[in-house]
Design a protein around this motif. Sequence first.
Motif, PDB file in Angstrom:
ATOM      1  N   LEU A 149       0.827  -1.206   0.000  1.00 51.90           N
ATOM      2  CA  LEU A 149       0.000   0.000   0.000  1.00 51.90           C
ATOM      3  C   LEU A 149       0.862   1.257   0.000  1.00 51.90           C
ATOM      4  O   LEU A 149       0.555   2.235  -0.695  1.00 51.90           O
ATOM      5  N   LEU A 150       1.949   1.251   0.758  1.00 53.38           N
ATOM      6  CA  LEU A 150       2.855   2.399   0.769  1.00 53.38           C
ATOM      7  C   LEU A 150       3.518   2.582  -0.592  1.00 53.38           C
ATOM      8  O   LEU A 150       3.683   3.712  -1.069  1.00 53.38           O
ATOM      9  N   ALA A 151       3.886   1.483  -1.226  1.00 57.35           N
ATOM     10  CA  ALA A 151       4.492   1.575  -2.553  1.00 57.35           C
ATOM     11  C   ALA A 151       3.502   2.140  -3.567  1.00 57.35           C
ATOM     12  O   ALA A 151       3.870   2.942  -4.437  1.00 57.35           O
ATOM     13  N   SER A 152       2.234   1.746  -3.452  1.00 58.70           N
ATOM     14  CA  SER A 152       1.195   2.278  -4.336  1.00 58.70           C
ATOM     15  C   SER A 152       1.015   3.773  -4.118  1.00 58.70           C
ATOM     16  O   SER A 152       0.888   4.552  -5.073  1.00 58.70           O
ATOM     17  N   GLU A 184       3.966   5.610  -5.651  1.00 65.02           N
ATOM     18  CA  GLU A 184       3.895   5.629  -7.110  1.00 65.02           C
ATOM     19  C   GLU A 184       2.924   6.699  -7.617  1.00 65.02           C
ATOM     20  O   GLU A 184       3.132   7.299  -8.676  1.00 65.02           O
ATOM     21  N   GLN A 185       1.865   6.956  -6.838  1.00 62.73           N
ATOM     22  CA  GLN A 185       0.844   7.908  -7.271  1.00 62.73           C
ATOM     23  C   GLN A 185       1.071   9.335  -6.755  1.00 62.73           C
ATOM     24  O   GLN A 185       0.284  10.229  -7.067  1.00 62.73           O
ATOM     25  N   THR A 186       2.122   9.543  -5.974  1.00 56.38           N
ATOM     26  CA  THR A 186       2.409  10.874  -5.455  1.00 56.38           C
ATOM     27  C   THR A 186       3.051  11.732  -6.534  1.00 56.38           C
ATOM     28  O   THR A 186       3.901  11.264  -7.292  1.00 56.38           O
ATOM     29  N   ALA A 231      10.916   6.773   6.892  1.00 57.83           N
ATOM     30  CA  ALA A 231      12.247   6.370   6.439  1.00 57.83           C
ATOM     31  C   ALA A 231      12.162   5.339   5.322  1.00 57.83           C
ATOM     32  O   ALA A 231      12.959   5.377   4.366  1.00 57.83           O
ATOM     33  N   TRP A 232      11.206   4.414   5.422  1.00 57.22           N
ATOM     34  CA  TRP A 232      11.005   3.408   4.363  1.00 57.22           C
ATOM     35  C   TRP A 232      10.676   4.100   3.045  1.00 57.22           C
ATOM     36  O   TRP A 232      11.212   3.740   1.988  1.00 57.22           O
ATOM     37  N   ALA A 292      11.459   9.120  -1.820  1.00 55.00           N
ATOM     38  CA  ALA A 292      10.506  10.163  -1.438  1.00 55.00           C
ATOM     39  C   ALA A 292      11.161  11.202  -0.538  1.00 55.00           C
ATOM     40  O   ALA A 292      12.071  10.901   0.224  1.00 55.00           O
ATOM     41  N   SER A 293      10.662  12.420  -0.623  1.00 52.06           N
ATOM     42  CA  SER A 293      10.966  13.454   0.359  1.00 52.06           C
ATOM     43  C   SER A 293       9.902  13.348   1.437  1.00 52.06           C
ATOM     44  O   SER A 293       8.707  13.496   1.153  1.00 52.06           O
TER      45      SER A 293
END
Length: 212
Positions: free
Chosen positions: A35-38, A41-43, A61-62, A68-69
């Motif tokens: 979910l975090l990767a998704s 990707e959409q940010t 941190a992940w 990501a910033s």
Amino acid sequence: MPDHDVVRRSYDTVADDYTARLHDELAGKPLDRALLASLLEQTEPGAPIADLGCGPGHVAAWLAERGASTVGIDLSPAMVETGRSRFPKVEFRQGDLLELPGADREFGSLVALYSIIHLAPGELPHAFAEAARVLRPTGLALFAFHVGEETRHLDEWWGHEVDLDFRFLQPARIAGLLEEAGFTVEMSMERAHYAGEVDTRRAYLLARRGGS
């Protein structure tokens, strides 16, 4: 209304143990990572991601490790200091979910994993309005929480004296409050607890801020 100073002091008290025990918890949570990767990707490219109620900042941190910033925001100054010393790629700010230390439309997306569970029911609309305020139009927000109606109280955690209420929430109600705050809920799902987690059912809502 809850005493946020009590919540702050409780997390200050357990900050070191919390970090030692949970800093790598995502290694055992494949759905959370997906979910975090998704979300990442959409940010919007280059837009910062806020982690609301970040604790020691391991989720931020992940995301930072994947380009990501990130900005971690937490009520507890001890958590913020611990995060700063451990995760130098993450910017940390101390702040409350009801008065976020962020500019209007500052963030491309945000995550709030098990942080809204310490708010009183009447505070949730304000918290979601604040989340919408700091989020860019069409930005995504990922919320996670325990499913149910109960409130669990802790007065001891890992051998430390605390005073914390963990409020379980119903996904349909949270989705409704997010819609009222100008979000569109794009995904709602639940899972059972992983081995090593507290035995609760977990909900995830992915919501997109309106474009105006």
